[in-house]
Design an enzyme around this catalytic site. Structure first.
Site, PDB file in Angstrom:
ATOM      1  N   ARG A   1     -16.558   5.532  -6.645  1.00  0.00           N
ATOM      2  CA  ARG A   1     -16.289   5.748  -5.226  1.00  0.00           C
ATOM      3  C   ARG A   1     -16.037   7.221  -4.933  1.00  0.00           C
ATOM      4  O   ARG A   1     -15.393   7.927  -5.725  1.00  0.00           O
ATOM      5  CB  ARG A   1     -15.052   4.953  -4.818  1.00  0.00           C
TER       6      ARG A   1
ATOM      7  N   HIS B   1      -6.906  -2.921  -4.243  1.00  0.00           N
ATOM      8  CA  HIS B   1      -6.422  -1.878  -5.146  1.00  0.00           C
ATOM      9  C   HIS B   1      -5.212  -2.414  -5.910  1.00  0.00           C
ATOM     10  O   HIS B   1      -4.562  -3.371  -5.456  1.00  0.00           O
ATOM     11  CB  HIS B   1      -5.980  -0.635  -4.375  1.00  0.00           C
TER      12      HIS B   1
ATOM     13  N   ASP C   1      -8.820  -5.356   1.409  1.00  0.00           N
ATOM     14  CA  ASP C   1      -8.248  -4.010   1.348  1.00  0.00           C
ATOM     15  C   ASP C   1      -6.753  -4.048   1.012  1.00  0.00           C
ATOM     16  O   ASP C   1      -6.007  -3.120   1.336  1.00  0.00           O
ATOM     17  CB  ASP C   1      -8.492  -3.234   2.650  1.00  0.00           C
TER      18      ASP C   1
ATOM     19  N   HIS D   1     -15.624  -0.241   4.606  1.00  0.00           N
ATOM     20  CA  HIS D   1     -14.845  -0.504   5.823  1.00  0.00           C
ATOM     21  C   HIS D   1     -15.630  -0.287   7.119  1.00  0.00           C
ATOM     22  O   HIS D   1     -15.138   0.345   8.058  1.00  0.00           O
ATOM     23  CB  HIS D   1     -13.597   0.368   5.835  1.00  0.00           C
TER      24      HIS D   1
ATOM     25  N   HIS E   1     -12.796  -5.770  -2.203  1.00  0.00           N
ATOM     26  CA  HIS E   1     -12.100  -4.500  -1.971  1.00  0.00           C
ATOM     27  C   HIS E   1     -10.589  -4.688  -1.965  1.00  0.00           C
ATOM     28  O   HIS E   1      -9.990  -5.053  -0.951  1.00  0.00           O
ATOM     29  CB  HIS E   1     -12.541  -3.867  -0.654  1.00  0.00           C
TER      30      HIS E   1
ATOM     31  N   ASN F   1      -2.015   3.495   3.245  1.00  0.00           N
ATOM     32  CA  ASN F   1      -2.139   4.448   4.358  1.00  0.00           C
ATOM     33  C   ASN F   1      -2.370   3.742   5.698  1.00  0.00           C
ATOM     34  O   ASN F   1      -3.047   4.275   6.575  1.00  0.00           O
ATOM     35  CB  ASN F   1      -3.285   5.441   4.104  1.00  0.00           C
TER      36      ASN F   1
END
Length: 293
Positions: free
Chosen positions: A121, A30, A245, A178, A28, A250
Protein backbone atom coordinates in the site's frame (compact mmCIF):
# COMPACT_ATOMS: atom_id res chain seq x y z
CA UNK A 1 5.66 12.11 27.37
CA UNK A 2 3.33 11.28 24.47
CA UNK A 3 -0.32 10.77 25.36
CA UNK A 4 -2.26 7.67 24.34
CA UNK A 5 -5.09 8.17 21.87
CA UNK A 6 -8.61 7.08 22.77
CA UNK A 7 -9.89 3.96 20.98
CA UNK A 8 -11.73 4.65 17.73
CA UNK A 9 -13.82 1.48 17.68
CA UNK A 10 -16.98 0.42 19.48
CA UNK A 11 -16.22 -2.35 21.96
CA UNK A 12 -19.71 -3.86 21.64
CA UNK A 13 -21.16 -3.25 18.17
CA UNK A 14 -24.74 -4.08 17.27
CA UNK A 15 -25.60 -7.47 15.82
CA UNK A 16 -26.12 -7.13 12.04
CA UNK A 17 -29.49 -8.03 10.59
CA UNK A 18 -27.85 -9.07 7.31
CA UNK A 19 -26.72 -12.68 7.13
CA UNK A 20 -23.45 -12.84 5.26
CA UNK A 21 -22.68 -15.60 2.72
CA UNK A 22 -20.25 -18.38 3.57
CA UNK A 23 -16.69 -17.26 3.01
CA UNK A 24 -17.50 -13.55 3.39
CA UNK A 25 -14.36 -11.43 3.42
CA UNK A 26 -13.55 -8.13 5.10
CA UNK A 27 -10.78 -6.75 2.86
CA UNK A 28 -9.74 -3.75 4.93
CA UNK A 29 -8.84 -3.80 8.62
CA UNK A 30 -5.74 -3.01 10.65
CA UNK A 31 -4.14 -4.29 13.83
CA UNK A 32 -2.46 -1.89 16.25
CA UNK A 33 0.05 -3.36 18.68
CA UNK A 34 -0.09 -4.28 21.39
CA UNK A 35 2.57 -1.61 21.70
CA UNK A 36 4.41 -3.49 24.43
CA UNK A 37 5.15 -6.25 21.92
CA UNK A 38 5.09 -4.38 18.60
CA UNK A 39 6.43 -0.85 19.14
CA UNK A 40 4.84 2.00 17.23
CA UNK A 41 6.78 4.09 14.74
CA UNK A 42 8.91 6.54 16.76
CA UNK A 43 8.47 10.28 16.56
CA UNK A 44 4.69 10.27 16.91
CA UNK A 45 3.10 13.04 18.98
CA UNK A 46 0.59 10.54 20.37
CA UNK A 47 0.60 6.81 20.98
CA UNK A 48 -2.16 4.85 19.17
CA UNK A 49 -4.64 2.91 21.26
CA UNK A 50 -3.99 -0.81 20.96
CA UNK A 51 -6.34 -2.76 18.69
CA UNK A 52 -4.76 -6.22 18.77
CA UNK A 53 -5.52 -9.29 16.71
CA UNK A 54 -7.58 -10.89 19.47
CA UNK A 55 -10.09 -8.01 19.36
CA UNK A 56 -10.23 -8.27 15.56
CA UNK A 57 -10.81 -12.03 15.62
CA UNK A 58 -13.59 -11.66 18.18
CA UNK A 59 -15.27 -8.97 16.06
CA UNK A 60 -15.17 -11.09 12.90
CA UNK A 61 -16.51 -14.14 14.71
CA UNK A 62 -19.36 -12.03 16.10
CA UNK A 63 -20.22 -10.51 12.71
CA UNK A 64 -19.99 -13.76 10.73
CA UNK A 65 -16.91 -12.81 8.70
CA UNK A 66 -14.72 -15.79 7.77
CA UNK A 67 -11.94 -14.22 5.69
CA UNK A 68 -9.97 -11.04 6.03
CA UNK A 69 -7.26 -8.85 4.56
CA UNK A 70 -5.21 -7.04 7.20
CA UNK A 71 -3.76 -3.82 5.80
CA UNK A 72 -0.60 -2.84 7.64
CA UNK A 73 -0.94 0.45 9.49
CA UNK A 74 1.39 3.42 9.11
CA UNK A 75 1.49 3.56 12.92
CA UNK A 76 3.99 0.66 12.73
CA UNK A 77 5.93 2.08 9.78
CA UNK A 78 7.68 -0.44 7.54
CA UNK A 79 7.89 -3.02 10.35
CA UNK A 80 5.14 -5.42 9.28
CA UNK A 81 5.55 -7.71 12.31
CA UNK A 82 2.21 -6.93 14.00
CA UNK A 83 0.30 -7.72 10.82
CA UNK A 84 2.38 -10.86 10.14
CA UNK A 85 1.57 -12.06 13.66
CA UNK A 86 -2.17 -11.74 12.97
CA UNK A 87 -1.85 -13.60 9.65
CA UNK A 88 0.04 -16.44 11.31
CA UNK A 89 -2.72 -16.87 13.88
CA UNK A 90 -5.38 -17.41 11.18
CA UNK A 91 -3.28 -18.92 8.45
CA UNK A 92 -5.09 -19.36 5.14
CA UNK A 93 -8.16 -17.31 5.97
CA UNK A 94 -6.35 -14.01 6.57
CA UNK A 95 -4.07 -12.30 4.03
CA UNK A 96 -2.02 -9.12 4.36
CA UNK A 97 -1.12 -5.92 2.55
CA UNK A 98 2.27 -4.57 3.57
CA UNK A 99 3.88 -1.17 3.82
CA UNK A 100 7.32 -1.19 2.22
CA UNK A 101 9.73 1.13 0.44
CA UNK A 102 10.09 0.70 -3.32
CA UNK A 103 13.73 -0.21 -2.61
CA UNK A 104 12.81 -3.40 -0.73
CA UNK A 105 14.77 -6.46 -1.84
CA UNK A 106 13.28 -9.44 -3.63
CA UNK A 107 14.34 -11.62 -0.71
CA UNK A 108 12.33 -9.53 1.77
CA UNK A 109 9.33 -9.53 -0.54
CA UNK A 110 9.51 -13.31 -0.78
CA UNK A 111 9.63 -13.55 3.02
CA UNK A 112 6.50 -11.39 3.25
CA UNK A 113 4.86 -13.53 0.58
CA UNK A 114 5.56 -16.65 2.63
CA UNK A 115 4.00 -14.92 5.65
CA UNK A 116 0.73 -14.35 3.76
CA UNK A 117 1.14 -10.87 2.30
CA UNK A 118 -0.03 -10.24 -1.26
CA UNK A 119 0.24 -6.49 -1.90
CA UNK A 120 1.84 -3.18 -0.92
CA UNK A 121 0.00 0.00 0.00
CA UNK A 122 1.06 3.57 -0.77
CA UNK A 123 -0.41 6.78 0.67
CA UNK A 124 -1.21 10.05 -1.08
CA UNK A 125 -3.12 11.64 1.77
CA UNK A 126 -2.36 14.93 3.58
CA UNK A 127 -2.38 13.34 7.05
CA UNK A 128 -0.03 10.46 6.17
CA UNK A 129 3.58 10.41 5.02
CA UNK A 130 3.87 10.32 1.25
CA UNK A 131 6.92 8.32 0.32
CA UNK A 132 7.57 7.22 -3.23
CA UNK A 133 6.32 9.12 -6.26
CA UNK A 134 3.52 7.50 -8.23
CA UNK A 135 5.95 6.86 -11.09
CA UNK A 136 8.30 4.98 -8.77
CA UNK A 137 5.38 3.01 -7.37
CA UNK A 138 4.17 1.94 -10.80
CA UNK A 139 7.71 0.91 -11.75
CA UNK A 140 7.91 -1.02 -8.47
CA UNK A 141 4.91 -3.01 -9.65
CA UNK A 142 7.22 -4.92 -11.99
CA UNK A 143 8.96 -6.31 -8.92
CA UNK A 144 5.60 -7.47 -7.51
CA UNK A 145 4.36 -9.12 -10.69
CA UNK A 146 6.27 -12.43 -10.32
CA UNK A 147 4.67 -12.90 -6.89
CA UNK A 148 1.14 -12.24 -8.16
CA UNK A 149 0.85 -9.24 -5.84
CA UNK A 150 -1.05 -5.98 -6.31
CA UNK A 151 -0.62 -2.29 -5.53
CA UNK A 152 -2.99 -0.51 -3.17
CA UNK A 153 -3.41 3.26 -3.48
CA UNK A 154 -4.85 5.43 -0.71
CA UNK A 155 -5.34 8.90 -2.17
CA UNK A 156 -7.25 12.07 -1.53
CA UNK A 157 -10.13 12.53 -3.96
CA UNK A 158 -8.56 15.66 -5.41
CA UNK A 159 -5.65 13.53 -6.69
CA UNK A 160 -7.61 10.87 -8.58
CA UNK A 161 -7.43 12.59 -11.97
CA UNK A 162 -3.77 13.51 -11.41
CA UNK A 163 -2.64 9.97 -10.55
CA UNK A 164 -4.90 8.13 -13.01
CA UNK A 165 -2.55 8.20 -16.06
CA UNK A 166 0.21 6.48 -14.08
CA UNK A 167 -2.23 3.97 -12.55
CA UNK A 168 -3.32 2.97 -16.06
CA UNK A 169 0.28 1.89 -16.74
CA UNK A 170 0.51 -0.44 -13.74
CA UNK A 171 1.84 -3.93 -14.55
CA UNK A 172 -0.17 -5.46 -11.67
CA UNK A 173 -3.72 -4.92 -10.38
CA UNK A 174 -4.31 -1.66 -8.52
CA UNK A 175 -6.81 -1.36 -5.65
CA UNK A 176 -8.21 2.09 -4.84
CA UNK A 177 -8.98 2.54 -1.16
CA UNK A 178 -12.17 3.87 0.43
CA UNK A 179 -14.04 4.91 -2.75
CA UNK A 180 -11.24 7.35 -3.57
CA UNK A 181 -11.92 9.29 -0.34
CA UNK A 182 -14.66 11.31 -2.03
CA UNK A 183 -16.78 13.93 -0.26
CA UNK A 184 -20.37 12.67 -0.30
CA UNK A 185 -21.82 16.16 0.03
CA UNK A 186 -20.63 17.03 -3.49
CA UNK A 187 -22.93 14.50 -5.16
CA UNK A 188 -22.51 11.72 -7.69
CA UNK A 189 -21.76 14.15 -10.52
CA UNK A 190 -18.77 15.72 -8.77
CA UNK A 191 -15.57 15.72 -10.89
CA UNK A 192 -13.62 13.58 -8.42
CA UNK A 193 -16.15 10.76 -8.41
CA UNK A 194 -16.51 10.92 -12.17
CA UNK A 195 -12.72 10.63 -12.42
CA UNK A 196 -12.90 7.51 -10.25
CA UNK A 197 -15.56 5.98 -12.50
CA UNK A 198 -13.41 6.68 -15.56
CA UNK A 199 -10.43 5.10 -13.82
CA UNK A 200 -12.52 1.98 -13.25
CA UNK A 201 -13.08 1.63 -16.99
CA UNK A 202 -9.62 0.04 -16.77
CA UNK A 203 -10.24 -3.59 -15.81
CA UNK A 204 -6.88 -3.68 -14.05
CA UNK A 205 -8.28 -1.31 -11.41
CA UNK A 206 -10.29 -2.43 -8.37
CA UNK A 207 -12.07 -0.36 -5.73
CA UNK A 208 -12.96 -0.78 -2.06
CA UNK A 209 -16.49 0.28 -1.14
CA UNK A 210 -15.32 0.99 2.38
CA UNK A 211 -15.33 4.32 4.17
CA UNK A 212 -18.94 5.47 3.97
CA UNK A 213 -18.35 6.72 7.50
CA UNK A 214 -15.50 8.89 6.17
CA UNK A 215 -17.20 10.11 2.99
CA UNK A 216 -20.38 11.15 4.82
CA UNK A 217 -21.10 14.72 5.84
CA UNK A 218 -24.36 13.72 7.55
CA UNK A 219 -23.12 11.02 9.93
CA UNK A 220 -24.78 7.67 10.69
CA UNK A 221 -26.51 5.91 8.96
CA UNK A 222 -24.48 7.49 6.10
CA UNK A 223 -27.41 7.94 3.71
CA UNK A 224 -25.45 10.54 1.73
CA UNK A 225 -22.49 8.17 1.17
CA UNK A 226 -24.17 4.86 0.37
CA UNK A 227 -25.23 5.89 -3.17
CA UNK A 228 -21.55 6.18 -4.11
CA UNK A 229 -20.88 2.61 -2.99
CA UNK A 230 -24.00 1.39 -4.78
CA UNK A 231 -22.90 3.11 -8.00
CA UNK A 232 -19.43 1.55 -7.79
CA UNK A 233 -20.88 -1.92 -7.27
CA UNK A 234 -23.24 -1.39 -10.18
CA UNK A 235 -20.47 -0.16 -12.50
CA UNK A 236 -17.59 -2.42 -11.42
CA UNK A 237 -19.29 -5.24 -9.56
CA UNK A 238 -16.64 -7.81 -10.48
CA UNK A 239 -13.83 -5.60 -9.12
CA UNK A 240 -15.46 -4.15 -6.01
CA UNK A 241 -14.32 -5.16 -2.52
CA UNK A 242 -15.79 -4.41 0.89
CA UNK A 243 -14.15 -3.67 4.23
CA UNK A 244 -14.93 -2.33 7.69
CA UNK A 245 -11.73 -0.26 8.09
CA UNK A 246 -11.64 -1.38 11.75
CA UNK A 247 -10.44 0.05 14.13
CA UNK A 248 -11.24 3.22 12.15
CA UNK A 249 -7.94 5.09 12.71
CA UNK A 250 -7.78 8.88 12.42
CA UNK A 251 -11.57 9.02 12.45
CA UNK A 252 -13.06 12.49 12.78
CA UNK A 253 -16.79 11.72 13.11
CA UNK A 254 -18.86 9.58 15.47
CA UNK A 255 -17.20 6.22 16.06
CA UNK A 256 -18.78 3.77 13.59
CA UNK A 257 -20.86 0.82 14.76
CA UNK A 258 -19.38 -2.13 12.85
CA UNK A 259 -22.67 -4.01 12.93
CA UNK A 260 -24.35 -1.06 11.23
CA UNK A 261 -21.57 -1.00 8.61
CA UNK A 262 -22.28 -4.66 7.81
CA UNK A 263 -25.97 -3.90 7.32
CA UNK A 264 -25.09 -1.19 4.79
CA UNK A 265 -23.88 -3.97 2.46
CA UNK A 266 -27.52 -4.74 1.62
CA UNK A 267 -27.88 -1.18 0.30
CA UNK A 268 -24.58 -1.23 -1.60
CA UNK A 269 -25.21 -4.61 -3.21
CA UNK A 270 -28.99 -5.20 -3.23
CA UNK A 271 -29.05 -8.71 -4.77
CA UNK A 272 -27.70 -11.99 -3.44
CA UNK A 273 -25.50 -12.29 -6.53
CA UNK A 274 -24.01 -8.83 -6.10
CA UNK A 275 -23.29 -9.52 -2.43
CA UNK A 276 -21.65 -12.84 -3.22
CA UNK A 277 -19.41 -11.17 -5.80
CA UNK A 278 -18.52 -8.35 -3.41
CA UNK A 279 -17.87 -10.49 -0.35
CA UNK A 280 -16.74 -13.88 -1.68
CA UNK A 281 -15.90 -14.19 -5.36
CA UNK A 282 -13.95 -10.97 -5.89
CA UNK A 283 -11.74 -11.34 -2.81
CA UNK A 284 -11.10 -14.99 -3.71
CA UNK A 285 -9.80 -13.93 -7.15
CA UNK A 286 -7.65 -11.02 -6.05
CA UNK A 287 -6.24 -12.34 -2.77
CA UNK A 288 -6.09 -16.02 -3.77
CA UNK A 289 -7.35 -17.42 -0.49
CA UNK A 290 -6.58 -21.01 0.31
CA UNK A 291 -9.44 -23.37 -0.42
CA UNK A 292 -8.37 -25.57 2.50
CA UNK A 293 -9.20 -23.86 5.78
Amino acid sequence: MATTEAPTFVARPSKPKLKLPRGACDTHVHVFGPGARFPYDPGRATVPADAPKEALFALHDYLGIERCVVVHTAAHGFDNAATADALAARRGSYRGVALAPTTISDAKLKALDAAGFCGVRFHYMPHLKTGASIEDVIAFGRQLAPLGWHLQIHMHADRIAELAPAIHRAPVPVVIDHMGRIDASLGLDQPNFQALLRLLDDRNVWVKVSGCDRATRQGPPYADAVPFARKLVAEAGDRALWGLDWPHPNHRGPIPDDGQLVDLIAEMAPSDGARRALLVDNPQRLYRFSTRE
